[in-house]
Design an enzyme around this catalytic site. Structure first.
Site, mmCIF file in Angstrom:
data_model
loop_
_atom_site.group_PDB
_atom_site.id
_atom_site.type_symbol
_atom_site.label_atom_id
_atom_site.label_comp_id
_atom_site.label_asym_id
_atom_site.label_seq_id
_atom_site.Cartn_x
_atom_site.Cartn_y
_atom_site.Cartn_z
ATOM 1 N N GLY A 137 83.170 40.969 32.796
ATOM 2 C CA GLY A 137 84.177 39.840 32.372
ATOM 3 C C GLY A 137 83.261 38.742 32.675
ATOM 4 C CG ASP A 138 85.181 35.614 34.158
ATOM 5 O OD1 ASP A 138 86.196 35.589 33.311
ATOM 6 O OD2 ASP A 138 85.427 36.002 35.258
ATOM 7 C CE LYS A 167 85.188 38.511 27.463
ATOM 8 N NZ LYS A 167 84.677 38.305 28.975
ATOM 9 C CG ASN A 180 93.783 40.712 31.459
ATOM 10 O OD1 ASN A 180 94.107 40.198 30.152
ATOM 11 N ND2 ASN A 180 93.354 42.004 31.790
ATOM 12 N N GLY A 229 90.659 34.834 30.760
ATOM 13 C CA GLY A 229 90.237 33.269 30.656
ATOM 14 C C GLY A 229 89.159 32.957 29.962
ATOM 15 C CG HIS A 230 88.191 34.375 26.757
ATOM 16 N ND1 HIS A 230 88.537 35.060 25.531
ATOM 17 C CD2 HIS A 230 87.973 35.008 27.782
ATOM 18 C CE1 HIS A 230 88.246 36.328 25.887
ATOM 19 N NE2 HIS A 230 88.196 36.251 27.300
ATOM 20 C CB THR A 231 86.209 28.123 29.764
ATOM 21 O OG1 THR A 231 87.152 28.609 31.013
ATOM 22 C CG2 THR A 231 86.249 26.523 29.941
ATOM 23 N NE ARG A 233 105.313 59.555 24.617
ATOM 24 C CZ ARG A 233 105.225 60.647 24.824
ATOM 25 N NH1 ARG A 233 105.065 61.300 23.819
ATOM 26 N NH2 ARG A 233 105.317 61.487 25.940
ATOM 27 C CD GLN A 292 90.142 41.999 30.382
ATOM 28 O OE1 GLN A 292 90.684 42.840 29.187
ATOM 29 N NE2 GLN A 292 90.904 40.863 30.402
ATOM 30 C CB THR A 316 89.248 30.932 33.528
ATOM 31 O OG1 THR A 316 88.063 30.775 33.408
ATOM 32 C CG2 THR A 316 90.004 29.739 32.797
ATOM 33 C CB VAL A 317 93.094 34.158 35.048
ATOM 34 C CG1 VAL A 317 94.573 34.346 35.297
ATOM 35 C CG2 VAL A 317 92.887 34.246 33.607
ATOM 36 N N GLY A 326 91.517 31.174 39.638
ATOM 37 C CA GLY A 326 90.781 30.370 40.616
ATOM 38 C C GLY A 326 90.106 30.919 41.598
#
Ligand code: GDP
Ligand code: IMO
Ligand code: MG
Length: 430
Positions: free
Chosen positions: A12-13, A16, A38, A40-42, A144, A224, A299-300, A302
């Site tokens: 992740g990170d 993307k 969950n 965090g895209h900057t 379900r 992710q 990002t999410v 810290g």
């Protein structure tokens, strides 16, 4: 003309968000298909920073349709907060520009309570989740008993479904000696949020089919990364969804043929947030330096991201298991100024050299990286917008990575800014 799926090839990170934002100028629709807030895209556009968790990274470009697919677990309160925050930055978001699949399972307040309580109970064995209720919400989906977005419009059924949900969760809470959940409170919360979120609900599969028939370009945005995939990642230190591009079809309501080029976003080194194995982790000054230069803070949450050298074994595995056809290599500029760089080309395990990460938890913790060393470069690559601006030693590093991971670099990113991106081969033209 192909559609493109953008997925992470590490933990992740990888960048993307930046790449999806950049590519979205060439697309009509941007679709999230798994994960939740969950992620965090900057994005950085002319110095302005946008932080996105649930909203697809095409959202800042006018005229694009943003889609949250059925594979995403949606916290309606978090989504509404994010919409407000992005609107406050001057971006227009309406039910015309953003649609959410009516069959999305919801993340409820109880899910993050359960997530955090379980992490605490695990103590030293904690996964290091984001505490956002992702795992518990996916569990309810698979069991379900999830409340889905469409259920908010069906008052009679909603009460029944909440009863079933609380029957399960309260039994567990009683067992733990914890306070039970109150139906009236949850119903009131759902009644309050329903009229705000329901205008975004849509029949996503149909809208995507329409877009496809009209020849529109669809960009799938993964969250992710491959090593956090619930099947292919470093289980149990993973997230609770399939992060690989194969899930883009199921998580949006399109067939497997809808996904064309699979672009694996790949950092020029490695980072990880949370617990779990990390063979090339650097617990020394070099690791700290990479973290400082790469501003490696989550990002999410810290949290400080763990940093290490590029692991070609892992990325190659991500490419094979996820069907990645090319990579976008990001944060190359962070490596400027290092005298020596290392790349992991294999693992030493029980006296042998292996070229994959074993599935067993103990083996994953025991493998030792075998490194190849590279001469670094003193020139700056930061903000480079053409291949010609790169020092020869940087090109050598990139070429060797391509060889080791058995996939080409189709994009290169040299700073957080949108346009500091070098296109090697257009992924939509596959
Ligand atoms: P994502 O979760 O994959 O979207 O990545 P994040 O946004 O969480 O983390 C990537 C961070 O690196 C963000 O702060 C980006 O602004 C930044 N970034 C992306 N590409 C580059 C790059 O090429 N160079 C540098 N220095 N930073 C980058
Ligand atoms: P983006 O999309 C990095 C990690 C958490 C934890 C594990 C499980 O920004 O790349 P979860 O809350 O999903 O149950 O946590 O997964 N994790 C991420 N790490 N980037 C992310 O998303 C992540 N989303 C979850 O730190 O180790
Ligand atoms: Mg991130």
């Amino acid at each position: 003309m192909a559609n493109v799926a953008v997925v992470g090839s590490q933990w992740g990170d990888e960048g993307k968000g930046k790449i999806v934002d950049w590519l979205s100028s060439r697309a009509d629709v941007v679709v999230r298909f798994q994960g939740g807030h969950n992620a965090g895209h900057t994005l950085v556009i002319n110095g302005v920073v946008y932080k996105l968790s649930l909203l697809p990274s095409g959202v800042v470009r006018p005229g694009k349709l943003s889609v949250i697919g059925n594979g995403v677990v949606v916290d309606p309160w978090a989504l509404l907060r994010e919409i407000e925050a992005i609107k406050a930055q001057g971006v227009e978001i309406t039910p015309d520009s953003l649609i959410v699949a009516e069959n999305c399972p919801l993340i409820l307040p109880l899910h993050s309570t359960v997530d955090k309580a379980r992490e605490e109970a695990r103590g030293a064995n904690r996964i290091g989740t984001t505490g956002r209720g992702i795992g518990p919400a996916y569990e309810d989906k698979v069991a379900r008993r999830a409340i889905r977005l469409c259920d908010l419009a069906d008052e009679a059924l909603l009460g029944e479904k909440v009863d079933q949900l609380l029957f399960h969760h309260n039994a567990l809470l009683r067992g733990l000696g914890a306070a039970e959940l109150d139906k009236a409170e949850l119903m009131a919360q759902l009644h309050e949020v329903a009229p705000k979120i329901l205008p975004y609900a849509a029949v996503v599969w149909e809208r995507l089919d329409e877009a496809r028939r009209q020849g529109k370009r669809i960009l799938f945005e993964g969250a992710q990364g491959a090593m956090l995939d619930v099947d292919h990642g470093t289980y149990p230190f993973v997230t609770s969804s399939n992060t690989v591009a194969g899930n883009a079809a199921a998580g949006s309501g399109m067939g497997p043929g809808a996904v064309g080029h699979v672009l694996g976003i790949t950092k020029a080194y490695t980072t990880r947030v949370g617990s779990g194995p990390f063979p090339t982790e650097l617990l020394d000054e070099t690791g700290d330096l990479i973290g400082q230069r790469g501003r490696e803070f989550g990002t999410v949450t810290g949290r400080k991201r763990r940093c290490g050298w590029f692991d070609a074994v892992l990325v190659r595995q991500a490419i094979k298991t996820g069907g990645i056809t090319g990579i976008a290599l990001t944060k190359l500029d962070v490596l400027d100024g290092f005298q020596e760089l290392k790349v992991c080309t294999g693992y030493r395990y029980k006296g042998e050299i292996i070229h994959h990460l074993p599935a067993a938890q103990t083996a994953q913790a025991e493998v030792e990286p075998v490194y190849e060393s590279f001469e670094g470069w003193s020139e700056s690559t930061q903000g480079a917008r053409s291949w010609a601006e790169l020092p020869a030693t940087a090109i050598k590093y990139i070429r060797r990575i391509e060889e080791l991971i058995e996939a080409p670099v189709t994009l290169l990113s040299t700073s957080p800014e949108r346009d500091d991106t070098i296109l090697v081969k257009d992924p939509f033209e596959d």
